[in-house]
Design a protein around this motif. Structure first.
Motif, short mmCIF file in Angstrom:
data_model
loop_
_atom_site.label_atom_id
_atom_site.label_comp_id
_atom_site.label_asym_id
_atom_site.label_seq_id
_atom_site.Cartn_x
_atom_site.Cartn_y
_atom_site.Cartn_z
N MET A 177 0.84 -1.20 0.00
CA MET A 177 0.00 0.00 0.00
C MET A 177 0.87 1.25 0.00
SD MET A 177 -3.24 -0.69 2.52
CE MET A 177 -4.68 -1.60 1.94
N HIS A 178 0.36 2.32 -0.63
CA HIS A 178 1.07 3.59 -0.69
C HIS A 178 0.50 4.52 0.38
CE1 HIS A 178 2.79 7.04 -3.40
NE2 HIS A 178 3.40 6.93 -2.23
N VAL A 179 1.35 4.91 1.31
CA VAL A 179 0.93 5.72 2.46
C VAL A 179 1.51 7.12 2.34
CG1 VAL A 179 0.95 5.92 4.98
CG2 VAL A 179 0.93 3.64 3.91
N LEU A 180 0.69 8.12 2.58
CA LEU A 180 1.15 9.51 2.66
C LEU A 180 1.28 9.88 4.13
CD1 LEU A 180 1.72 12.40 1.65
CD2 LEU A 180 -0.77 12.78 1.63
N ASP A 181 2.46 10.37 4.52
CA ASP A 181 2.71 10.84 5.89
C ASP A 181 2.84 12.36 5.84
OD1 ASP A 181 3.53 11.35 8.45
OD2 ASP A 181 5.24 9.98 8.44
N ILE A 182 1.77 13.05 6.26
CA ILE A 182 1.76 14.52 6.23
C ILE A 182 2.42 15.04 7.50
CG2 ILE A 182 0.33 16.59 6.09
CD1 ILE A 182 -1.85 14.94 4.79
N GLY A 183 3.54 15.74 7.35
CA GLY A 183 4.30 16.20 8.50
C GLY A 183 5.12 15.05 9.06
N CYS A 184 6.01 14.50 8.25
CA CYS A 184 6.69 13.24 8.59
C CYS A 184 7.80 13.38 9.61
CB CYS A 184 7.24 12.59 7.32
SG CYS A 184 8.53 13.55 6.49
N GLY A 185 8.13 14.61 10.03
CA GLY A 185 9.15 14.80 11.04
C GLY A 185 10.49 14.22 10.64
N GLY A 239 -2.61 12.88 -5.56
CA GLY A 239 -2.89 11.53 -5.10
C GLY A 239 -3.21 10.60 -6.24
N PRO A 240 -3.90 9.50 -5.97
CA PRO A 240 -4.42 9.13 -4.64
C PRO A 240 -3.42 8.30 -3.83
CG PRO A 240 -5.25 7.62 -6.28
CD PRO A 240 -4.41 8.61 -7.03
N PHE A 241 -3.71 8.20 -2.53
CA PHE A 241 -2.94 7.36 -1.62
C PHE A 241 -3.87 6.37 -0.95
CE2 PHE A 241 -0.57 11.28 -2.05
CZ PHE A 241 0.76 10.84 -2.17
N ASP A 242 -3.37 5.14 -0.75
CA ASP A 242 -4.19 4.12 -0.10
C ASP A 242 -4.45 4.47 1.36
OD1 ASP A 242 -4.20 2.26 -2.38
OD2 ASP A 242 -2.06 2.04 -1.93
N ARG A 243 -3.46 5.06 1.99
CA ARG A 243 -3.58 5.43 3.39
C ARG A 243 -2.93 6.80 3.59
NH1 ARG A 243 -6.57 1.72 2.91
NH2 ARG A 243 -6.62 -0.22 4.14
N PHE A 262 -8.76 19.45 5.47
CA PHE A 262 -9.60 18.26 5.35
C PHE A 262 -10.05 18.01 3.91
CE2 PHE A 262 -10.11 18.91 9.99
CZ PHE A 262 -9.72 17.65 10.40
N SER A 263 -10.22 19.05 3.13
CA SER A 263 -10.56 18.84 1.73
C SER A 263 -9.40 18.20 0.98
CB SER A 263 -10.98 20.15 1.06
OG SER A 263 -9.90 21.05 0.96
N ARG A 264 -8.16 18.58 1.33
CA ARG A 264 -7.00 17.96 0.70
C ARG A 264 -6.87 16.50 1.11
NH1 ARG A 264 -5.80 18.32 -3.36
NH2 ARG A 264 -3.55 17.95 -3.24
N VAL A 265 -7.11 16.19 2.40
CA VAL A 265 -7.09 14.79 2.83
C VAL A 265 -8.11 13.99 2.03
CG1 VAL A 265 -7.60 13.22 4.75
CG2 VAL A 265 -6.20 15.26 5.14
N ALA A 266 -9.31 14.54 1.87
CA ALA A 266 -10.35 13.85 1.11
C ALA A 266 -9.95 13.67 -0.35
CB ALA A 266 -11.67 14.62 1.21
N ASP A 267 -9.38 14.71 -0.96
CA ASP A 267 -8.99 14.63 -2.37
C ASP A 267 -7.86 13.63 -2.60
OD1 ASP A 267 -10.84 16.58 -2.94
OD2 ASP A 267 -9.38 18.23 -3.01
N LEU A 268 -6.94 13.53 -1.64
CA LEU A 268 -5.76 12.69 -1.80
C LEU A 268 -6.01 11.23 -1.44
CD1 LEU A 268 -3.15 15.15 -0.24
CD2 LEU A 268 -3.26 14.46 -2.64
N LEU A 269 -7.10 10.95 -0.73
CA LEU A 269 -7.36 9.60 -0.26
C LEU A 269 -8.07 8.77 -1.35
CD1 LEU A 269 -7.06 7.85 2.32
CD2 LEU A 269 -9.40 8.55 2.92
N ALA A 270 -7.61 7.55 -1.54
CA ALA A 270 -8.23 6.63 -2.51
C ALA A 270 -9.65 6.28 -2.06
CB ALA A 270 -7.39 5.37 -2.63
N SER A 384 -12.53 7.72 6.45
CA SER A 384 -12.52 6.94 5.21
C SER A 384 -13.60 7.47 4.27
CB SER A 384 -12.76 5.46 5.48
OG SER A 384 -14.09 5.24 5.95
N LYS A 385 -13.56 7.02 3.03
CA LYS A 385 -14.59 7.38 2.06
C LYS A 385 -15.67 6.32 1.95
CE LYS A 385 -11.94 10.46 -0.95
NZ LYS A 385 -11.46 10.70 -2.34
#
Length: 410
Positions: A177-185, A239-243, A262-270, A384-385
């Motif tokens: 799975m392809h995971v996006l880590d927003i603010g990965c530190g 995106g999209p990203f699986d997670r 939150f709109s970006r999270v929704a747009d980027l999520l599979a 989730s969607k």
């Protein structure tokens, strides 16, 4: 005039516990019943502090401690901040001071207007202090967010590993799975998901220091084929990203940017994806960031009320699969950080000056008190969607609890 206003403020505020205040003119004033709270004696040595306390008590109190103009003669910093917290803090201020807080609340759209340029500057202020400094008090994986003390006896390292394992379980990750880590530190979550769960991870950060360190860690771990660390704003991703996972980043977004976030999270999520947002929050109505915290520690930062997150979230097509509330875990995390910071204070002094040390001590203790005596918590929003992409109960989380704890202890 300033002294009389400060005395009126303290007389109105301190009911529980006891405060003995020795003011710059040498006079001593006692407030409170002496029961139900700490007993604190403080001395103010600079008369200009009185004027600044009236204009912005939170900013002035922190600066007075940093500058050495506030001396604690009985009780310690934790006692003093706890005393103010349990007596109501902002909620018991005289009208002239309360008006200043209201004005700052109305100005939030400008103070927290964290566009990409401002966001990058804000992040650099805090996170680009250098790896050597953060290594003095963080765990070995440099997790700079709330740990998960499933067992109070856990070490900080084990509790941080347990936090990552708990989040990974909620994400329902499968190999590839392809995971996006927003603010990965510094890359700890990305490394865990790629190494232990066979995921592909794209991590984004605005900190040049964190980007360099995370990239080096990925290379040293031999995971460059699975992890891509980018110096990039989440708003510029495709995106999209699986997670999607985001740990301790939402606090830097600012209330005006929540709809965008939150709109970006929704747009980027599979379509069959899962997102997990881990953030500090407040079990109380919306407010404003402390003037001291915004100036010295987290410019542009804000700890949201749950109500502020739900309105922009409800305007997306995301399901709210689960909202978990952590109480107590961050206070314990902060106590562990404080112990390590104080144990290494001579090393910090070789890097910075005594004012910097007092600033960070004030920050770490004030943050701990905010979770112990104010209404701060940690929220984990599982989104989730698709309604049935995650189980309908939390049983799946705790059925594997023994395995999670074993993994955290390794």
């Amino acid at each position: 005039m300033w002294q009389s206003i400060v005395l009126a403020m303290l007389g109105k505020l301190i009911v529980r516990g006891k405060l003995t205040a020795i003011l710059p003119d040498g006079t001593t004033h006692i407030f409170g019943t002496g029961t139900g709270g700490p007993d604190v004696t403080l001395r103010l040595t600079d008369a200009t502090c009185l004027r600044r306390l009236v204009r912005d008590p939170e900013l002035a109190l922190g600066e007075a401690y940093m500058d050495g103009a506030l001396i604690l003669e009985a009780g310690d910093l934790r006692d003093m901040l706890t005393l103010f917290a349990i007596n109501g803090g902002r909620g018991r201020m005289p009208p002239v001071i309360a008006a200043g807080f209201r004005a700052r609340f109305l100005a939030r759209r400008w103070m927290q207007a964290n566009d990409p340029r401002k966001s990058r500057t804000n992040v650099a202020h805090h996170y680009d202090l250098g790896d050597d400094f953060y290594a003095l008090f963080l765990d070995e994986d440099r997790q700079y967010s709330c740990a998960y003390f499933a067992d109070p006896a856990m070490t900080l390292e084990a509790a941080q590993a347990a936090k990552k394992a708990h989040i990974a379980t909620k994400l329902r990750i499968e190999p590839g799975m392809h995971v996006l880590d927003i603010g990965c530190g510094w890359g700890g979550m990305a490394l865990t998901l790629a190494r232990d769960f066979s995921a592909r991870v794209t991590g984004v950060t605005l900190s040049e220091n964190q980007h360099a360190t995370a990239t080096a860690r990925v290379r040293e771990a031999g995971l460059t084929d699975r992890i891509d660390i980018r110096l990039q704003d989440y708003r510029d991703l495709a995106g999209p990203f699986d997670r999607i996972v985001s740990v301790g980043m939402l606090e830097h977004v600012g209330a005006p940017q929540y709809p965008t976030y939150f709109s970006r999270v929704a747009d980027l999520l599979a379509p069959d994806g899962v997102a997990l947002i881990h953030t500090i929050g407040r079990c109380a109505p919306p407010t404003t960031t402390s003037g001291w915290l915004a100036k010295y520690i987290f410019p542009g930062g804000y700890t949201p009320s749950l109500s502020e997150l739900l309105i922009p979230l409800e305007r997306t097509d995301l399901w709210q699969d689960d909202i978990e509330v952590w109480r107590g875990h961050y206070a314990e995390t902060l106590r562990r950080w404080q112990d390590r910071f104080e144990a290494n204070v001579d090393t910090v002094r070789a890097m910075y000056d005594d004012r910097f040390i007092r600033m960070w001590r004030y920050y770490l203790v004030a943050a701990e008190v905010s979770f112990d005596a104010h209404r701060h918590v940690v929220y984990q929003l599982q989104l989730s969607k698709t309604r049935d992409v995650v189980p309908n109960t939390r049983d799946y989380l705790y059925a594997s609890n023994a395995q999670t704890m074993r993994r955290a202890a390794e």
